[in-house]
Design an enzyme around this catalytic site. Sequence first.
Site, short mmCIF file in Angstrom:
data_model
loop_
_atom_site.label_atom_id
_atom_site.label_comp_id
_atom_site.label_asym_id
_atom_site.label_seq_id
_atom_site.Cartn_x
_atom_site.Cartn_y
_atom_site.Cartn_z
CG ASP A 273 7.51 2.08 -0.02
OD1 ASP A 273 6.76 1.33 -0.68
OD2 ASP A 273 7.08 3.01 0.68
CG ASP B 135 4.13 0.60 1.74
OD1 ASP B 135 4.60 1.67 2.15
OD2 ASP B 135 4.01 0.33 0.53
CG ASP C 164 6.91 4.11 4.88
OD1 ASP C 164 7.95 4.62 5.36
OD2 ASP C 164 6.18 4.67 4.05
N1 DCP Z 1 -1.05 6.19 0.56
C1 DCP Z 1 -2.01 7.15 0.27
N2 DCP Z 1 -1.65 8.47 0.28
C2 DCP Z 1 -0.38 8.83 0.53
C3 DCP Z 1 0.60 7.87 0.82
C4 DCP Z 1 0.23 6.54 0.82
O1 DCP Z 1 -3.16 6.82 0.03
N3 DCP Z 1 -0.09 10.14 0.52
C5 DCP Z 1 -1.44 4.79 0.58
C6 DCP Z 1 -1.73 4.31 -0.80
C7 DCP Z 1 -0.50 3.61 -1.18
C8 DCP Z 1 0.00 3.06 0.13
O2 DCP Z 1 -0.40 4.00 1.09
O3 DCP Z 1 -0.76 2.60 -2.10
C9 DCP Z 1 1.47 2.88 0.14
O4 DCP Z 1 2.14 4.03 -0.37
P1 DCP Z 1 3.34 3.89 -1.38
O5 DCP Z 1 3.78 5.27 -1.68
O6 DCP Z 1 4.34 2.96 -0.84
O7 DCP Z 1 2.66 3.31 -2.71
P2 DCP Z 1 2.57 1.86 -3.29
O8 DCP Z 1 3.01 0.85 -2.29
O9 DCP Z 1 1.18 1.74 -3.82
O10 DCP Z 1 3.54 1.88 -4.52
P3 DCP Z 1 5.12 1.64 -4.57
O11 DCP Z 1 5.30 0.39 -5.34
O12 DCP Z 1 5.64 2.83 -5.31
O13 DCP Z 1 5.66 1.55 -3.18
MG MG Z 2 4.86 0.99 -1.34
#
Ligand code: DCP
Ligand code: MG
Length: 362
Positions: free
Chosen positions: A202, A204, A286
Site C-alpha cells: 500500500d 502510507d 492510507d
Molecule cells: N504499523 C505498525 N503496526 C500496525 C500497522 C502499521 O507498527 N499494526 C506501522 C509499521 C508499518 C507502517 O505502520 O511499517 C505501515 O504499515 P504497512 O502495513 O503499510 O507496512 P509497510 O509499509 O511496512 O509494508 P508494505 O510494503 O506491506 O505496505
Molecule cells: Mg505500507
Amino acid sequence: VSWVPGTDPPPTPLPSSSSRCPTGGDSALSQEALETLAEEAGFSGSEGRSLAFTRAASVLKALPGQLSALEEGQALGSGLSLSLGQDVLEDGVSVEVERVKLSERYRTMKLFTKIFGVGVRTASRWYQEGIRTLVDLQERNTKLTRQQQAGLQHYEDLNTPVERGEAESIGRMVQEAVQRFLPGASVTLAGGFRRGKPRGHDVDLLLTHPEAGREAGLLSAVCLSPHQGLILYQHSQENSFALHEGPEPPGGRDVLDRFERCFSIFRLEVQGRPGAARGWKAVRVDLVVAPVGQFPFALLGWTGSRHFERELRRFAGHERKMVLNSHTLYDTRLNLFLPAASEEEIFQHLGLEYVPPTQRNA
Ligand code: DCP
Ligand code: MG
C-alpha cells in the site's frame, strides 16, 4: 512434544546443538519458511507462536553472510525451540512448511485474509461455514461490509505489488489536493517505501502543517471532495487522541493510533500496463494526519517495519521505563512527556544512536 494448533506449545528444550541443529539437519531454514510458519500460527490464533517465528525470521535476516546450518540453528535456537515441536525438529522444518502450505485450511485462510477488510476471525468463520473460494463468497451472497465488497471487487489489483513510481505519483496527487485546501501543508511518504523498499502492499502518507491546529479536518477535504472519480473507496476516522488522557498506549491492542485517518482505494492511471485491458489500477492508500508536535512520533511509528516498531517500543519500556507510541514519548520515572522536533531527538531521548529508515527493515 507436539503442539496442537490454536494453543501455545510448552517450551521444548533444544537437542544439544553439537549433535544436531534445529533445522533438521540439512533442510533449509529460510526466512520464507519461518514467515509461512508465523502466518500459519496467526491463522490458528496462536499469537505467541506467530511472534516467535517472526522474530526468528528477523534474526535470520540480520545474520551476516553465509552461515552453516549449525551456526544458523544456534543463532535461532531460543526463539525456535519455543515454537516448534520435537517432531518438527526431527522431521525437518521444510517438511512441516510443505505440510502447512498444502493444507486446505492454510490456503483458504490465505485467500480470504488477502481481501481488504478481512481478518483472521472472519476468514476462519467463512472456512468453518464451508466457503472455499471467492466465487463461493459471491454465489452464497455472504454478508460483506462495504470495505470487504471493495476488497473483493479489486482483489487482483490490491494483491499486485505497488511500485515505488506509483507510490510517488499518488504522493504527488495528494500533495496537489492538500495544497489546494491548506497551503503550506506537507505530505510525506512513510511505510516500507521510506525504508527504501522498491515495492509494497500500500501507500502510507503522513500529512501535517507547520502551524498546530491548522491540520484539523484536512482529510475530509482531501478524501471526500476533490477527486470523486479517483477515490474508489474510503472510510475516515476522526482524531480521538487527547494528551490529558495520559501516557497509556492509545486504544486496545488492535488500535495502532488515534490520528485522523483515511483508509482508501485510489484509482491510479497507469500507461502501458502489460496485459491490462484498462488503463488504471486500484491501489490501497492510507492517509494519516498528525499535528506538527506529534509528527516525529507519527513518522517514526508509520515508517516501520512492524518488527522494528515492536522491538523499539519494548526497548523503551523495559530498558528506559518510557512509553513510546505514534503520538508521544512518556517518561514514567520523571512523569513527563518528552517532546521531540525530529526522529533524531526521539532516539536521543531513548539513549540510542539514530537508526536511518533504510536500516529499519528487520
Ligand atoms: N504499523 C505498525 N503496526 C500496525 C500497522 C502499521 O507498527 N499494526 C506501522 C509499521 C508499518 C507502517 O505502520 O511499517 C505501515 O504499515 P504497512 O502495513 O503499510 O507496512 P509497510 O509499509 O511496512 O509494508 P508494505 O510494503 O506491506 O505496505
Ligand atoms: Mg505500507
